[in-house]
Design an enzyme around this catalytic site. Structure first.
Site, short mmCIF file in Angstrom:
data_model
loop_
_atom_site.label_atom_id
_atom_site.label_comp_id
_atom_site.label_asym_id
_atom_site.label_seq_id
_atom_site.Cartn_x
_atom_site.Cartn_y
_atom_site.Cartn_z
N ASP A 1 0.82 -1.21 0.00
CA ASP A 1 0.00 0.00 0.00
C ASP A 1 0.86 1.26 0.00
O ASP A 1 0.64 2.19 -0.79
CB ASP A 1 -0.96 0.00 1.18
CG ASP A 1 -0.30 -0.39 2.51
OD1 ASP A 1 0.85 -0.87 2.49
OD2 ASP A 1 -0.95 -0.23 3.57
N TYR A 2 1.84 1.30 0.87
CA TYR A 2 2.74 2.46 0.96
C TYR A 2 3.48 2.69 -0.35
O TYR A 2 3.55 3.81 -0.86
CB TYR A 2 3.73 2.23 2.10
CG TYR A 2 4.86 3.23 2.18
CD1 TYR A 2 4.68 4.47 2.79
CD2 TYR A 2 6.12 2.92 1.66
CE1 TYR A 2 5.71 5.38 2.87
CE2 TYR A 2 7.16 3.83 1.74
CZ TYR A 2 6.96 5.05 2.35
OH TYR A 2 7.98 5.96 2.42
N THR A 3 4.01 1.62 -0.93
CA THR A 3 4.81 1.74 -2.15
C THR A 3 3.97 2.18 -3.32
O THR A 3 4.38 3.03 -4.12
CB THR A 3 5.50 0.39 -2.45
OG1 THR A 3 6.28 0.01 -1.32
CG2 THR A 3 6.40 0.50 -3.66
#
Length: 260
Positions: A165-167
């Site tokens: 999700d962050y990436t």
């Protein structure tokens, strides 16, 4: 085509750093303060830490609360910033990180991560940055130029730990960085990204296992994990007059782990 307006020296700028009370954002704010800038220390929930940092730099720092996901709060943030310093904000650093911890093997895996987690990161990284840039445009016009510096990650080039999700959100932020650079360049506004790897150590990376730090260090030409202070110094470059002809770029600051 309009010529890019030269930026003023860092010591003459009003700089807004989002998520500046803690972690990497705090190091970035401290770097600008060290160079003589006036700094808006934006925070969401860490009021005590933000006010402590501002109190250490009377007259040159102000702590202002705003959730960057809320455009109305961001507009109010800019109004208060301009009032506090009697000058427009000329540089913004989008470093706010919404509810994320780099927790290694405890992260959600491919088989169980929900798209809700992706939405949360997109709302913070992309939505927050868009709100800040849009709210900054009037100040940039008054200043005669503008600098936008987005904080990215090297994980979308080298996902040593797949924080899905962050990436994905940071990859989208890189796309926004480039499209905004194309759209705003004619107004004398540059938009760039500084992407670190895992940093030793911030609040967000405190949960990272030691073996992950060791593996990253062994894979870099410099044999070390980048510090928040080192990344913050790279951010200064994109706010300085030296970078006035650079826009739409992503500078990876990770000791050479990722080679562009």
């Amino acid at each position: 085509m309009n010529e890019v307006s030269p930026a003023t020296q860092i010591s003459e700028q009003v700089v807004l750093v989002t998520g500046a009370a803690r972690g990497l954002g705090r190091h970035i704010a401290e770097a600008f303060l060290r160079e003589g800038a006036s700094v808006v220390i934006n925070y969401h929930a860490s009021a005590a830490a933000a006010k402590e940092l501002a109190a250490a730099h009377p007259g040159r720092a102000v702590a202002l609360q705003a959730d960057v996901r809320d455009r109305a709060q961001v507009d109010e943030l800019f109004a208060k910033a301009s009032s506090a310093f009697g000058a427009p904000v000329s540089t913004v650093v989008n470093s706010a990180l919404v509810d994320f911890s780099f927790d290694g093997n405890a992260r959600p895996k491919a088989e169980d991560i929900s798209f809700q987690r992706f939405n949360r990161q997109f709302e913070g990284a992309v939505g927050g940055a868009l709100n800040v840039v849009q709210a900054a445009l009037a100040d940039f016009e008054r200043a005669g130029h503008g600098r936008v510096i987005n904080i990215g990650t090297n994980l979308f080039q080298n996902p040593v730990v797949p924080y899905h999700d962050y990436t994905a959100a940071k990859a989208a932020l890189l796309s926004l960085t480039r499209t905004l650079a194309m759209d705003l360049g004619g107004r004398g506004i540059t938009v760039n990204m500084v992407s670190g790897g895992l940093l030793r150590t911030t609040d967000a990376s405190a949960a990272t296992p030691q073996e992950v730090f060791d593996a990253i260090a062994s894979g870099t030409p410099l044999g070390s994990v980048t510090t928040p202070e080192e990344l913050a110094d790279a951010v200064l470059f994109f706010a300085s007059p030296w970078s006035r002809a650079i826009t739409g770029q992503n500078l990876v600051v990770d000791g050479g782990l990722v080679l562009n």
